[in-house]
Design an enzyme around this catalytic site. Structure first.
Site, PDB file in Angstrom:
ATOM      1  N   HIS A  78      26.853 -37.929   6.724  1.00 23.22           N
ATOM      2  CA  HIS A  78      26.741 -38.464   8.072  1.00 23.22           C
ATOM      3  C   HIS A  78      26.934 -39.985   8.005  1.00 23.22           C
ATOM      4  O   HIS A  78      26.526 -40.620   7.027  1.00 23.22           O
ATOM      5  CB  HIS A  78      25.349 -38.125   8.623  1.00 23.22           C
TER       6      HIS A  78
ATOM      7  N   LEU B 288      13.813 -39.114   3.857  1.00 22.53           N
ATOM      8  CA  LEU B 288      13.717 -40.565   4.037  1.00 22.53           C
ATOM      9  C   LEU B 288      14.139 -40.939   5.448  1.00 22.53           C
ATOM     10  O   LEU B 288      15.237 -40.614   5.886  1.00 22.53           O
ATOM     11  CB  LEU B 288      14.591 -41.283   3.001  1.00 22.53           C
TER      12      LEU B 288
END
Length: 353
Positions: free
Chosen positions: A241, A137
């Site tokens: 992240h 994505l």
């Protein structure tokens, strides 16, 4: 570049099957990912192979689980520009093993010392092999408003629901782990990098292009004691992240959970869910369109929902205004145009959260 979209312009976007003409769009997006994004490598040859594999998946007529990859893009129907992408894998680990680290524990007791010791351990695992995967994505930075990230993410679950026999009973999503300012991975440096003689960027690029069989060839099979790792490596285990925190929250809303599996490259969390319990799969409805009603809208009537139509390469998802009627639903004209549907056709729809 296009300005950030708002709630009104989000209605002009559609998720559709990617095709060979989207290669340049995907390549431009891949260059923006900043590394550690295995499913979207900035490599034309690898991306071309993905698109070709995707075309084969969309063309396959058997309703069974196979080694399929489905690639989708987010297109602005007003401008024709592609501004995002996502992928669905029907079953991982078909061509080569699908490795994860599973965090476990070993408890030992010493009578002489009168103490019990617990050691957390990384075990190399293929437990998740055969699961379906949602991944790849990416949304253009200029479009990160108006719910387009949600549209891309949830379109994958509506595709799975509409083609359920082609997917496994468990679904996973790998979140990118922590990458430092230099593009390196503290986890890689502390664990695998010691055995491979290559830095994280090189290993990540190699994996994206050629697969991870080299991991099977070179990775030590013995458990790794977390206490023996550097503080930097320990600190990022299971941590997404910073740009992936919103994605992690969306996964959790869908019913995904982190069950101590992490990526072998960067230590990012691997989330899992039972496919039929994914919220978008469970709560979506099928209805017949009985009217195209131009009175539907934000300040008039109807509910803004995700609306999907078509199968395989003709699958499309967009936002639309939906109003329930006795024998079906009415949708707004823009949604009907973006999806290419008309009264009498059946669509799948689910609430926007």
């Amino acid at each position: 570049p296009l300005p950030p979209c708002n709630r009104s312009t989000a209605l002009t976007f559609v998720i559709r099957a990617a095709n060979a003409d989207d290669l340049q769009h995907l390549y431009e997006m891949a260059k923006r990912t900043g590394g550690g994004f295995t499913n979207l490598p900035p490599d034309r040859k690898a991306l071309t192979a993905k698109l070709e594999r995707g075309a084969q998946g969309f063309a396959r007529t058997e309703d069974t689980v196979a080694d399929d990859l489905f690639v989708f893009v987010l297109e602005n129907t007003e401008t024709g520009e592609v501004r995002g992408t996502c992928q669905v894998f029907s079953a991982v680990g078909q061509k080569w093993p699908f490795y994860s680290y599973r965090i476990g524990a070993l408890t030992q007791h010493s009578e002489e010392l009168g103490r019990t010791f617990r050691a957390d351990i990384l075990n190399l695992s293929t437990d998740l092999e055969g699961s379906s995967e949602v991944g790849g994505l990416f949304l253009h930075p200029g479009e990160r408003a108006g719910g387009l990230g949600m549209l891309i993410a949830r379109s994958r679950y509506l595709f799975i629901r509409g083609h359920r026999p082609r997917f496994a009973d468990r679904c996973l999503a790998e979140l990118r782990g922590v990458i430092d300012e230099a593009g390196g991975s503290p986890f890689w440096d502390g664990v695998a990098g010691r055995f491979f003689g290559m830095n994280f960027q090189d290993a990540d690029e190699f994996n994206a292009k050629f697969g991870n069989q080299f991991i099977a060839d070179l990775m030590p099979k013995h458990p790794v004691y977390i206490a023996m790792l550097s503080e930097a490596a320990r600190h990022v285990i299971g941590v997404p992240h910073p740009t992936g925190r919103a994605a992690m929250r969306m996964l959790e809303v869908e019913g995904f959970a982190w069950e101590n599996y992490i990526d072998i490259f960067d230590g990012g969390p691997t989330m899992t869910a039972r496919t039929d319990q994914i919220r978008s799969v469970r709560e979506a409805e099928d209805s017949v369109i009985v009217a195209i009603d131009d009175k539907l809208g934000e300040h008039t009537a109807g509910e803004k929902r995700l609306v999907a139509s078509g199968r395989l390469a003709k699958f499309r998802v967009a936002y639309g205004w939906v109003d329930r009627r006795d024998d079906g639903i009415a949708i707004d004209p823009l949604c009907a145009r973006v999806l290419g549907v008309e009264p009498g056709q059946s669509v799948t729809h689910v609430a926007r959260w």
